[in-house]
Design a protein around this motif. Structure first.
Motif, PDB file in Angstrom:
ATOM      1  N   ASP A 140      26.321  25.887  46.475  1.00 40.57           N
ATOM      2  CA  ASP A 140      25.602  26.962  45.753  1.00 40.57           C
ATOM      3  C   ASP A 140      26.568  28.096  45.406  1.00 40.57           C
ATOM      4  N   VAL A 141      27.469  28.403  46.344  1.00 43.13           N
ATOM      5  CA  VAL A 141      28.451  29.474  46.100  1.00 43.13           C
ATOM      6  C   VAL A 141      29.321  29.093  44.896  1.00 43.13           C
ATOM      7  N   ARG A 142      29.759  27.833  44.857  1.00 48.54           N
ATOM      8  CA  ARG A 142      30.585  27.375  43.714  1.00 48.54           C
ATOM      9  C   ARG A 142      29.825  27.554  42.404  1.00 48.54           C
ATOM     10  N   LEU A 143      28.544  27.169  42.434  1.00 44.70           N
ATOM     11  CA  LEU A 143      27.734  27.258  41.214  1.00 44.70           C
ATOM     12  C   LEU A 143      27.555  28.728  40.792  1.00 44.70           C
ATOM     13  N   VAL A 144      27.322  29.601  41.761  1.00 46.04           N
ATOM     14  CA  VAL A 144      27.160  31.033  41.445  1.00 46.04           C
ATOM     15  C   VAL A 144      28.443  31.561  40.798  1.00 46.04           C
ATOM     16  N   LEU A 145      29.588  31.158  41.344  1.00 41.72           N
ATOM     17  CA  LEU A 145      30.861  31.652  40.798  1.00 41.72           C
ATOM     18  C   LEU A 145      31.098  31.121  39.382  1.00 41.72           C
ATOM     19  N   ARG A 146      30.523  29.981  39.067  1.00 45.15           N
ATOM     20  CA  ARG A 146      30.617  29.453  37.699  1.00 45.15           C
ATOM     21  C   ARG A 146      29.651  30.218  36.779  1.00 45.15           C
ATOM     22  N   LYS A 147      28.423  30.418  37.275  1.00 45.34           N
ATOM     23  CA  LYS A 147      27.424  31.127  36.449  1.00 45.34           C
ATOM     24  C   LYS A 147      27.885  32.553  36.136  1.00 45.34           C
ATOM     25  N   PHE A 148      28.572  33.140  37.088  1.00 47.65           N
ATOM     26  CA  PHE A 148      29.017  34.540  36.943  1.00 47.65           C
ATOM     27  C   PHE A 148      29.871  34.724  35.686  1.00 47.65           C
ATOM     28  N   VAL A 149      30.607  33.680  35.304  1.00 44.12           N
ATOM     29  CA  VAL A 149      31.514  33.804  34.148  1.00 44.12           C
ATOM     30  C   VAL A 149      31.077  32.900  32.984  1.00 44.12           C
ATOM     31  N   SER A 150      29.766  32.677  32.877  1.00 43.81           N
ATOM     32  CA  SER A 150      29.263  31.802  31.812  1.00 43.81           C
ATOM     33  C   SER A 150      28.340  32.549  30.863  1.00 43.81           C
ATOM     34  N   SER A 151      28.210  32.014  29.655  1.00 42.92           N
ATOM     35  CA  SER A 151      27.292  32.641  28.702  1.00 42.92           C
ATOM     36  C   SER A 151      25.885  32.074  28.883  1.00 42.92           C
ATOM     37  N   ASN A 152      25.800  30.928  29.579  1.00 39.15           N
ATOM     38  CA  ASN A 152      24.501  30.311  29.845  1.00 39.15           C
ATOM     39  C   ASN A 152      24.431  29.988  31.339  1.00 39.15           C
ATOM     40  N   LEU A 153      23.232  29.901  31.879  1.00 42.26           N
ATOM     41  CA  LEU A 153      23.113  29.562  33.301  1.00 42.26           C
ATOM     42  C   LEU A 153      22.655  28.118  33.483  1.00 42.26           C
ATOM     43  N   GLU A 154      21.901  27.598  32.520  1.00 35.37           N
ATOM     44  CA  GLU A 154      21.373  26.236  32.584  1.00 35.37           C
ATOM     45  C   GLU A 154      21.721  25.515  31.288  1.00 35.37           C
ATOM     46  N   PRO A 155      21.760  24.180  31.232  1.00 36.79           N
ATOM     47  CA  PRO A 155      21.694  23.281  32.393  1.00 36.79           C
ATOM     48  C   PRO A 155      23.021  23.272  33.156  1.00 36.79           C
ATOM     49  N   GLU A 156      24.130  23.476  32.414  1.00 32.99           N
ATOM     50  CA  GLU A 156      25.456  23.448  33.044  1.00 32.99           C
ATOM     51  C   GLU A 156      26.208  24.687  32.580  1.00 32.99           C
ATOM     52  N   PRO A 157      26.533  25.622  33.494  1.00 31.16           N
ATOM     53  CA  PRO A 157      27.225  26.833  33.054  1.00 31.16           C
ATOM     54  C   PRO A 157      28.530  26.511  32.324  1.00 31.16           C
ATOM     55  N   ASP A 158      28.772  27.211  31.185  1.00 32.71           N
ATOM     56  CA  ASP A 158      29.922  26.826  30.354  1.00 32.71           C
ATOM     57  C   ASP A 158      31.261  27.447  30.805  1.00 32.71           C
ATOM     58  N   CYS A 159      31.211  28.419  31.715  1.00 33.23           N
ATOM     59  CA  CYS A 159      32.436  29.076  32.241  1.00 33.23           C
ATOM     60  C   CYS A 159      33.314  29.632  31.122  1.00 33.23           C
ATOM     61  N   CYS A 160      32.680  30.030  30.004  1.00 31.06           N
ATOM     62  CA  CYS A 160      33.497  30.422  28.853  1.00 31.06           C
ATOM     63  C   CYS A 160      34.246  31.748  29.059  1.00 31.06           C
ATOM     64  N   PHE A 161      33.836  32.540  30.058  1.00 27.71           N
ATOM     65  CA  PHE A 161      34.554  33.803  30.309  1.00 27.71           C
ATOM     66  C   PHE A 161      35.544  33.696  31.469  1.00 27.71           C
ATOM     67  N   ALA A 162      35.690  32.488  32.035  1.00 30.31           N
ATOM     68  CA  ALA A 162      36.510  32.353  33.256  1.00 30.31           C
ATOM     69  C   ALA A 162      37.937  32.853  33.042  1.00 30.31           C
ATOM     70  N   SER A 163      38.541  32.467  31.920  1.00 27.91           N
ATOM     71  CA  SER A 163      39.954  32.822  31.746  1.00 27.91           C
ATOM     72  C   SER A 163      40.131  34.336  31.571  1.00 27.91           C
ATOM     73  N   THR A 164      39.162  34.998  30.952  1.00 27.96           N
ATOM     74  CA  THR A 164      39.281  36.449  30.751  1.00 27.96           C
ATOM     75  C   THR A 164      38.883  37.217  32.019  1.00 27.96           C
ATOM     76  N   ILE A 165      37.852  36.743  32.706  1.00 28.82           N
ATOM     77  CA  ILE A 165      37.328  37.528  33.827  1.00 28.82           C
ATOM     78  C   ILE A 165      38.000  37.170  35.158  1.00 28.82           C
ATOM     79  N   TYR A 166      38.149  35.897  35.454  1.00 26.62           N
ATOM     80  CA  TYR A 166      38.863  35.524  36.686  1.00 26.62           C
ATOM     81  C   TYR A 166      40.381  35.541  36.458  1.00 26.62           C
TER      82      TYR A 166
END
Ligand SMILES: O=P(O)(O)O[C@@H]1[C@@H](OP(=O)(O)O)[C@H](OP(=O)(O)O)[C@H](O)[C@H](OP(=O)(O)O)[C@H]1OP(=O)(O)O
Ligand SMILES: Nc1ncnc2c1ncn2[C@@H]1O[C@H](COP(=O)(O)OP(=O)(O)O)[C@@H](O)[C@H]1O
Length: 285
Positions: free
Chosen positions: A162-188
């Motif tokens: 669940d923690v992994r999923l939350v960390l993915r959702k945190f940097v995504s433009s969508n939460l369902e069905p599969e978070p896209d992590c599109c902000f990961a490179s800019t935010i993380y």
């Protein structure tokens, strides 16, 4: 004019006549001092920390403006409050994670009863297994769907997955069905992203023998709209909060916090690495 904070994600809350923090319109956060040693411990920390920390580390803490007598939210009358910088002010839709660091959330100086209560909470959450737990969160998705802000009970039951999923959702433009992590490179990622800031903090923790930060949280704040608006420096903040159990280190490193921080860094790094792999794979399809 004092108000209940709109963006509080964990801790004691000033709702239903309870004692909790308040905010004003000028960007200040008023945290009530608890009556017992937690109040005195946190006040002693805020009064001393700026002279004890290196300059480059001070920015990881909210600005402290002293104390003020404020009408308490539980109707009990005037009570001293810590006056802190409201980290969320000036942000319309911040996404926030409160991550309590350490595989042990109690200070060895605590009472036996407190230790037993804290131990139970540590064992029932990911604190013992991962060295940290998510204490609360809100993730902004869109104007239409608003925030995802799971209830305290749900947050307490989070597993490592669940923690992994939350960390993915945190940097995504969508939460369902599969978070896209599109902000990961800019935010993380990036030179002022969350990972860089956590690594800077870790370097200090590898050496510092000033404080032991029991039960202290990392508050991660981001504003996805600042990324979408193409701001050159997106709004990404890492702050340390809650020093009700912070004690002097007496020459020993804070291995409890350091271990938990390393574990959390690993989780964040994995999301970043996975998102890079997915981007490369997508470019071949
Ligand atoms: O009893 P709980 O479950 O609300 O515990 C509180 C914690 O909530 P959590 O277990 O993480 O959801 C709460 O944690 P958060 O700030 O929510 O992360 C505090 O640790 C609080 O203790 P203190 O005021 O710092 O001594 C804890 O409050 P006290 O019970 O120690 O007053
Ligand atoms: N300086 C601050 N600015 C904005 N929000 C804050 C600040 N400090 C704490 N918060 C919010 O309040 C919550 C609880 O804070 P914390 O200090 O841990 O209180 P408690 O001692 O009641 O657990 C955090 O999860 C965060 O949402």
């Amino acid at each position: 004019m004092f108000k209940i904070p709109k963006h509080q994600v964990a801790g004691h809350q000033a709702i239903d006549g309870n004692l909790g923090p308040l905010v004003d319109d000028s960007g200040r956060f008023y945290k009530p001092l608890q009556d017992d040693e937690r109040g005195t411990t946190e006040l002693a920390f805020y009064r001393s920390f700026s002279s004890k920390l290196p300059h480059h580390i001070r920015g990881f803490f909210p600005v402290f403006y002293g104390t003020q007598l404020v009408e308490a939210s539980d109707g009990s009358g005037l009570r001293p409050h810590l006056v802190l910088q409201d980290i969320t002010s000036n942000h319309l839709n911040p996404s926030i994670l409160d991550v309590k660091i350490g595989s042990r959330t109690w200070s060895p100086e605590a009472s036996e009863d407190y230790i037993q209560k804290a131990l139970e909470g540590d064992r029932l959450t990911t604190t013992v297994t991962l060295g940290f737990r998510i204490s609360g969160l809100q993730i902004y998705e869109s104007k239409e769907s608003g925030y995802w802000k799971p209830a305290r009970k749900e947050v307490k039951s989070f597993s490592a997955d669940d923690v992994r999923l939350v960390l993915r959702k945190f940097v995504s433009s969508n939460l369902e069905p599969e978070p896209d992590c599109c902000f990961a490179s800019t935010i993380y990622g990036g030179c002022s992203g969350i990972l860089e800031q956590l690594l800077e903090l870790k370097a200090w923790f590898e050496d510092q023998t000033v404080y032991h930060f029991h039960s202290c949280s990392l508050l991660l704040l981001i504003d996805k709209e600042s990324v979408l608006n193409g701001r050159t420096v997106p709004f990404v903040e890492v702050k340390l909060i809650d020093f009700a159990h912070t004690v002097e280190a007496e020459g020993v490193i804070d291995h409890n916090f350091l271990g938990g921080l390393c574990s959390f860094i690993k989780f964040v790094s994995e999301v970043l690495t996975d998102s890079k792999v997915s981007t490369i794979q997508a470019s071949f399809n």
